[in-house]
Motif scaffolding. Structure first.
Motif, mmCIF file in Angstrom:
data_model
loop_
_atom_site.group_PDB
_atom_site.id
_atom_site.type_symbol
_atom_site.label_atom_id
_atom_site.label_comp_id
_atom_site.label_asym_id
_atom_site.label_seq_id
_atom_site.Cartn_x
_atom_site.Cartn_y
_atom_site.Cartn_z
ATOM 1 N N ASP A 113 0.526 1.404 -1.317
ATOM 2 C CA ASP A 113 -1.191 0.355 -1.814
ATOM 3 C C ASP A 113 -1.792 -0.423 -0.520
ATOM 4 N N ARG A 116 -3.275 1.899 1.289
ATOM 5 C CA ARG A 116 -4.813 2.008 0.531
ATOM 6 C C ARG A 116 -5.961 0.967 0.378
ATOM 7 N N ALA A 119 -7.500 1.126 3.674
ATOM 8 C CA ALA A 119 -8.347 2.379 3.650
ATOM 9 C C ALA A 119 -10.134 2.114 2.927
ATOM 10 N N GLU A 120 -9.677 1.794 1.647
ATOM 11 C CA GLU A 120 -10.998 1.064 1.737
ATOM 12 C C GLU A 120 -11.912 0.208 1.961
ATOM 13 N N THR A 142 -9.643 8.924 1.228
ATOM 14 C CA THR A 142 -8.637 7.606 1.334
ATOM 15 C C THR A 142 -7.214 8.469 1.276
ATOM 16 N N ARG A 143 -6.514 9.425 0.250
ATOM 17 C CA ARG A 143 -6.028 9.953 0.315
ATOM 18 C C ARG A 143 -5.058 10.352 1.553
ATOM 19 N N VAL A 146 -4.559 7.185 4.283
ATOM 20 C CA VAL A 146 -3.094 6.678 3.511
ATOM 21 C C VAL A 146 -1.936 7.317 4.729
ATOM 22 N N ARG A 178 -1.755 -0.923 8.270
ATOM 23 C CA ARG A 178 -3.102 -1.027 6.913
ATOM 24 C C ARG A 178 -4.294 -0.918 7.979
ATOM 25 N N ALA A 181 -5.253 2.292 8.435
ATOM 26 C CA ALA A 181 -5.543 3.599 7.535
ATOM 27 C C ALA A 181 -7.444 3.621 7.350
#
Ligand code: ATP
Length: 279
Positions: A113, A116, A119-120, A142-143, A146, A178, A181
């Motif tokens: 997470d 994630r 990524a976001e 996104t998946r 990650v 992170r 990602a």
């Protein structure tokens, strides 16, 4: 032979893909020129390191490149575009990711997470796609990002562990994961070896080489000379806000200005002088 400044100055570098350059950067705090006319190039497929004594201006330079601080003079360009005035979140969207000197992961979130979130952060486009009713495409991207970052940072085994339960060395990798990602093309790392033991530093070094091998432009500000001299393609030595030497690790190791400003006093402090090829 004078090995100084064997790397082309930023102005001489063509605005090729994914090259981050700084030219004539100045940042002052009152009367102090913390960064005093710095030219620097961060090319893809290479690890570029900035070293120097405490107060040399490394962090200030880093913050200017990352967009956390604005230079008072000079220009920063990425892919030939002037990004000097672009705030950090806009630079992130362009593909310039950073880590922090003090690890800043979310302790209650799992490792996956945390990644994630990275990524976001990049995925302004994904958020827009979601608004437009394209959740699967955005979520899928996104998946994938990650999963790829978990694999690159070798965190797959701890993907479901809350970050707060992990030791410092692993948290540094979570921080790096992170940033990865966000699928960056430039990675800015603020003291990535801080708090790592020898084995973890070796792992970090291998990871940075792999990332450069995959095409990333990697910049690190670092005090761990074993890591720097073992991993960097190009080393910039700063002192009193200026670049006093730059070039390959071998060239910098032999450079009188680099030695006088940093390497010799460092060795004199009882810290190991970086040997040929690092550790
Ligand atoms: N926000 C600030 N306000 C005033 N002076 C600052 C500020 N940030 C940095 N400085 C000063 O600018 C100079 C360069 O600091 P900087 O942190 O960039 O050096 P550094 O090379 O990263 O040092 P270190 O290795 O200790 O982190 C120092 O003299 C520092 O005291």
């Amino acid at each position: 032979m004078s090995p100084r400044h064997v790397v082309p100055a930023a102005t001489e570098t063509p605005p090729g893909p994914d090259v981050l350059t700084a030219h004539g950067l100045v940042r002052h705090f009152g009367g102090l020129r913390a960064v005093d006319g710095v030219d620097l190039t961060v090319p893809p497929r290479q690890v570029t390191a900035v070293i120097g004594p405490n107060g040399a201006g490394k962090s200030t330079l880093f913050h200017c490149l990352a967009g956390a601080q604005r230079p008072d003079e000079g220009r920063i360009r990425f892919r030939g575009r002037d990004i000097t005035r672009l705030p950090d979140h806009r630079r992130a969207r362009l593909g310039i990711a950073r880590t922090f000197q003090v690890v800043s992961v979310f302790p209650s979130l799992t490792v996956a997470d945390n990644l994630r979130v990275g990524a976001e952060n990049r995925a302004g486009a994904s958020a827009a796609a979601r608004l437009l009713g394209l959740p699967d495409a955005a979520g899928g991207r996104t998946r994938q990002a990650v999963e790829r970052a978990l694999e690159l940072a070798e965190l797959t085994d701890v993907a479901d562990v809350p970050a707060g339960r992990l030791p410092t060395g692993t948290l540094r990798l979570v921080e790096l994961g992170r940033a990865l990602a966000a699928d960056p093309s430039v990675l800015l790392l603020d003291e990535p070896a801080s708090g790592l033991d020898d084995a973890e530093t070796a792992r970090m070094r291998a990871l940075l080489r792999r990332l450069a091998g995959e095409g990333l432009a990697v910049l690190l500000v670092e005090h761990d000379m074993e890591l720097v001299f073992g991993v960097a393609d190009t080393v910039y030595v700063m002192a009193a806000g200026r670049v006093v030497a730059s070039g390959t690790p071998d060239a910098v190791r032999d450079d009188p200005a680099a030695r006088a400003a940093y390497l010799d006093p460092l060795a004199g402090d009882g810290e190991p002088a970086p040997g040929p090829g690092g550790s």
